[in-house]
Structures are given as C-alpha cells and as structure tokens.
Scaffold this motif. Sequence first.
Motif, mmCIF file in Angstrom:
data_model
loop_
_atom_site.group_PDB
_atom_site.id
_atom_site.type_symbol
_atom_site.label_atom_id
_atom_site.label_comp_id
_atom_site.label_asym_id
_atom_site.label_seq_id
_atom_site.Cartn_x
_atom_site.Cartn_y
_atom_site.Cartn_z
ATOM 1 N N ALA A 62 -1.792 44.458 -95.893
ATOM 2 C CA ALA A 62 -2.519 43.689 -96.916
ATOM 3 C C ALA A 62 -3.398 44.629 -97.733
ATOM 4 O O ALA A 62 -3.481 44.521 -98.964
ATOM 5 C CB ALA A 62 -3.367 42.600 -96.265
ATOM 6 N N ALA A 63 -4.036 45.586 -97.042
ATOM 7 C CA ALA A 63 -4.850 46.570 -97.753
ATOM 8 C C ALA A 63 -3.977 47.421 -98.668
ATOM 9 O O ALA A 63 -4.368 47.763 -99.791
ATOM 10 C CB ALA A 63 -5.595 47.450 -96.756
ATOM 11 N N ALA A 64 -2.760 47.751 -98.189
ATOM 12 C CA ALA A 64 -1.850 48.556 -99.007
ATOM 13 C C ALA A 64 -1.453 47.794 -100.269
ATOM 14 O O ALA A 64 -1.431 48.354 -101.373
ATOM 15 C CB ALA A 64 -0.612 48.934 -98.193
ATOM 16 N N ILE A 65 -1.170 46.485 -100.104
ATOM 17 C CA ILE A 65 -0.821 45.666 -101.272
ATOM 18 C C ILE A 65 -2.004 45.639 -102.237
ATOM 19 O O ILE A 65 -1.861 45.800 -103.447
ATOM 20 C CB ILE A 65 -0.441 44.233 -100.834
ATOM 21 C CG1 ILE A 65 0.869 44.258 -100.059
ATOM 22 C CG2 ILE A 65 -0.338 43.313 -102.036
ATOM 23 C CD1 ILE A 65 1.300 42.912 -99.525
ATOM 24 N N MET A 66 -3.203 45.466 -101.666
ATOM 25 C CA MET A 66 -4.398 45.417 -102.508
ATOM 26 C C MET A 66 -4.579 46.724 -103.287
ATOM 27 O O MET A 66 -4.887 46.710 -104.473
ATOM 28 C CB MET A 66 -5.613 45.170 -101.624
ATOM 29 C CG MET A 66 -6.856 44.887 -102.407
ATOM 30 S SD MET A 66 -8.297 45.161 -101.387
ATOM 31 C CE MET A 66 -9.292 46.058 -102.529
#
Lengths: 315, 329
Positions: free
Chosen positions: B301-305
């Motif tokens: 999720a952090a990577a997507i963000m």
Amino acid sequence: MIPPFVRFVIRRGATALVLILIAGSAALLLARAAPGDHLSSFEGDQKAIAAERHRLGLDAPILTQYGRWITHVLRFDLGESVRYPGRAVSDLIAEKAGYSALVGVVALLFATLIGIPTGVVTGSRRRGPLRLGVRAAVILLLSLPPVVLSLALLLMASRTGWFPVGGLPAEPTIGEMSWYLVLPVLALGLPVAAVLERLQARAIADALATPSVLAARARGISRGRVVWRHAFRQSLTPVLAVYGIIIGSLISGSFVVEYVMTWPGLGRLMYDGLVSRDANLVAGCAATGAAFLALGVFVADVALAAADPRFERSR
Amino acid sequence: MTRVRAAGALILVSIVGAALAAPSLTPHTPSQHFSGYEQAPPMRPRVVRDGRLSRPFVYPVVLVNRLERTYAIDRLNAVPIRWFANGAIASIDESRGPWLPLGADALGRDVFARTLYGARLSLGVACAATLGALAIGLLVGGIAGFHGGRTETLLMAIADFVLVLPAIYVVLAIRSALPAELTVSQVFWSLTGVLAAVGWPITGRGVRAIVAGERGREYAEAAYALGAGPWRILLRHLLPASTAFIALTATMMVPAFVLAEGTLALVGMGFRVPATSWGVMLRDAWQGNAFADAPWLLAPAAAIMMTVLGLQLLTSGSPVEGSQAGTFQ
C-alpha cells in the motif's frame, strides 16, 4: 413555447434514462454471455438442474432472455435473485442502496465543506506557511486513494479503538450509525476534498485576476468581501463543472471502500452478484448505480446552470 | 517548482529501478518460506551500537511464542551487513536466520522481496495497459479529428460515455464474464485489455482536439498538395503534434492502472496466488485483518502511495495538477 430551463431538464432526464437502460442491459448481456451460470458448479441430478434452468429461463437464447428482462424492467420488475433465492432483486437493492447513498452523500458534503473554504483561503493568499502547509497536506491526500486510505484508517482504528473496524450492526440506531459512518466517509471524502481544494484554489486565483475584481477593489470594497462575494461567485462555474466527474469517481471509490470496510451497500451487493453469477442482481445493481450517477450529474448540471449568469440572461 | 518535479521523477524512477533490479536487491525469492519466521517484524539496518557509531548491522529476531507470533530482538548477536555478497548489494550471513528488512507475512515470506518482485507484475500490467490505451486513443482520436463530421460526433459520444462510467464497475463486470481460473499470463493480458478498454477516452478526446486543430494548418495543407495520402498525413504530420500531450496522459495513466491492479486483486478479481503483485499482497494483508497485528504487511500500500505521490509531484504546476489518479480507484 417551452421555457429553456424546462427543455434543459427534459433533455437531461431523457439522457439519464438512456444511460440507466444501457448500463443495465450491458451488465445483463455481459453476465449472460459468459460461459456457465450459477448452476454449473452444482453436482447431482441433471434433470432437476435442467428444470431449474428452465424455470429461470436460463435455457433460452440470450436475446430472448434479454427481451424478457427488458420488458419486465419497463414495469419496474428487476427479476428474481439466485444469490439470495426467492428474493426480488428490487427488494435487495432497496435494502442496500440507502446505505451506499448515505455514505456517498455525507462524503460529498464533507468534501465540499472542507475542500471549498480551504481552497478559497489558499487561492486568495500570497505564498506563506499556511498555503505551503495546505499544499503539502493536499498532495499527500491526493496520493492516498480510497483503497490505501481505507486500509490505513482501518489500521488506525484497530490500533487505537477510537472507531469500529468496519461493518455495521444489524438495526443500527442513529448514534451507532454515525459512529460506524465515520471511517467510510473519511476514506471516500478526504481525497475528494483534496481535489476540490486544488480546483477551488485555482478558480479563485483566476477570478481574482479578472478586471471586474480589480474594479470592485477600486470602488473601495473590502478585500474579504471581494474574495467571498465577487470572486467566489465567478469561481463557482469551473468548480461546479467538475462535480459530475467527482460524483462518478465517488461511485467508483465507494465500491472499494464498501468492500474493504465490509459496509453493506450497493457495491458489495453487486460484487456478491458478480461472484455468484447472478445476472439479474448484477444488472439491477448496475442500473441503480447508473441512476445514482445520472441523478448526481443532473443535480450538478442544474446547480451549474443556476450559478451561470449567462443562463439567467437567456431565461 | 522544478525541484518538486525532479523529486517526483526521482521517486518514479527509483520505483521502476527497484522493480527491474529486484534480484540484486534481495537474495530471497518472493515465494521462499522461512519456517519459524511467520509474521516476523521488520529488521531495520542500524548504525548505532551501545551508543557508538558502528558499521551497518542488523539484530536478528528470535521467536518467543509461536502461537501468539511474538518475537524478540536479539541484541547480543549483531550481524554485520555485507556488501556485494550472495548476489545482492546488501545482505547478511544468514546462518543465524534470514534478514527480513520489512518483516515476513503469515507464511514466513520476505515482505521486502515480495514487494520488489510484486512491482514487476503491478508496473508491468500498468505499462502494458497504458500502451494499449494510448494506441486506442491515438487511433480513435486521430480518425475522429481527421475525418470530422458524423464519424467525429459518434466516436466522441462513445468516448464521453465511457468516460462518465464508474470504471471499476465496468472492469469488474468484464472481468467476471471471463473464466475465474486463468493462468498468470492470461490474467496479465486480460487485465491489460480491460484496463485499456476503459482508459482510452481521455487520450482519444485530447488527440482529436489536437489533430482537428492541426489539420487546417499550412504544413498539413502543403503535405496534401504534394500528394500525401490521408494515413501519411495523419501518421507523419498530425499525430506527432500530440507527443507532449501523450507523454502527460501516459504519466497519469500508469499510477491509475497500478491502483486498478491493486483494487482488482484485493477483491479477488485480478492476479491470484501463487502470482505476486502488490494487489495480491494487499489481499493477503486484508484477509482476516492480518495487517492489524502486522502493519508491515501494508508495504505494498505504501508502494502504491509512493507511485501516486511521484505522479502528483511530477505533474505539479501543469494543467492536470490535482486531478486524481483515482478514476480507477
């Protein structure tokens, strides 16, 4: 002669009806065109299965099925669900659509109440710590789409216990309801608030650069009044123009929020229908979603027309 | 403003670079299980030991309670980080257990390695879908702008219709019409096709406007007068005018499609195990609220963000600034 405003409303209403019919039909045809149905995974008496197929009309050619569906839909009958046996699709939708509409409307109101005033303030100021801070917060929020944001909010809720971790109790009271509503509304509304802030800030800055505002200032009208009355009125048109798109993205976003937060809404219902190959349910949900979309776009268009001085003059 | 944009470009380039260089960044594979390390916490690299600066090292973790999956940091046995060994840039001697920089998931797999390798599938499908959407958009927009008249009206009406539909539902409906069990490459190409099919209208409308505007200019007239056919004029003279616009829409589409992949896999309609993508990892983290006890499972999720943030910074100050990548949320 029909007045232009009424003509506008009639034309929009007709377009909306066409949109709803196309969405429902496309969903039904897609679900039916796919190989197999909800009965294909059952094992056992082939005769009984064939009889059930015949009772539901699933053995007819696809166009016959479609014809049957559309004639029923024109009488407001969306057919029977197979995911929830014996229940009418319209009852199921009536049960769930309210929850989706509730989250959507509250999120839109929340986003508007936060985004628009912030945008007016940041758009009318020179560079400074306030503007920079809002700008950074907005960029951060724009990078947190509902999928990521709802997971992050759930993590926060499960760590602190401040808010319930998704779901909704059966027969919620108003107090419980608003308690459970907080996280879905934040997940859906915060990114939209950020979009609105950016749009409003730019619209206000553009409006403040027009000669009419300079003239108002020259007449001695105070700065605050110029910003909130004169420039704000001008900035409404470009901002309202995107509300249609924003409502579309809210409906898109509500799906993933409902899924992640197990909120019992329309998106969740349609997902159930898709997974269990319930074509009537999918088509009904698609048509209802399209109706929401059309209604939202219609309200936005009417508001736009009402805010646009050119429309007033032509009336 | 240029510095902000450079930061955005840097973020995007490092994400793509990390995906490409995954095998040299971690000695582990995404499907490798480490028994006894189920949901082990992240082991961050450290440089301060007993209050003094030291060469980079990590503390291993030891299992305290297998049922509750609690781990303790073993502060007595610091393991130094070795450079350019084991085929990876940074690694440790794993005789005392693996180095899990972002912890492990419920099956004891390295979240760091999975995030790196998952990026390949997530970014790969996003880039392929972007190319597809650009191709359709160029074709439709080029024809509409060049032809004008009824063709233009019809094509643009279709574009407007697709644009206003809530994309995720269209994608879900098409995806669910396909068989549920598909191989990884079948999922890859069907996702590519479906995302391209809903993603083209913005490109199509923009290209139409550009082509229609350029069609009347002198250089296009000159090419026509010299006997160039319609396709030659379109391909060699008119479409190159939309290069800048194409670059901008491509930058916006890739993060939007990364997001779409994440959403689809999260709801179980995209890639599935045993494939590793950011969306598959999100589903693992979300199921049974696993991320509540192990927040490091939200690394994808952090990577997507970060991907979306890179886009936001890169496009800041341009006309599309502030438009949400989330048409496909």
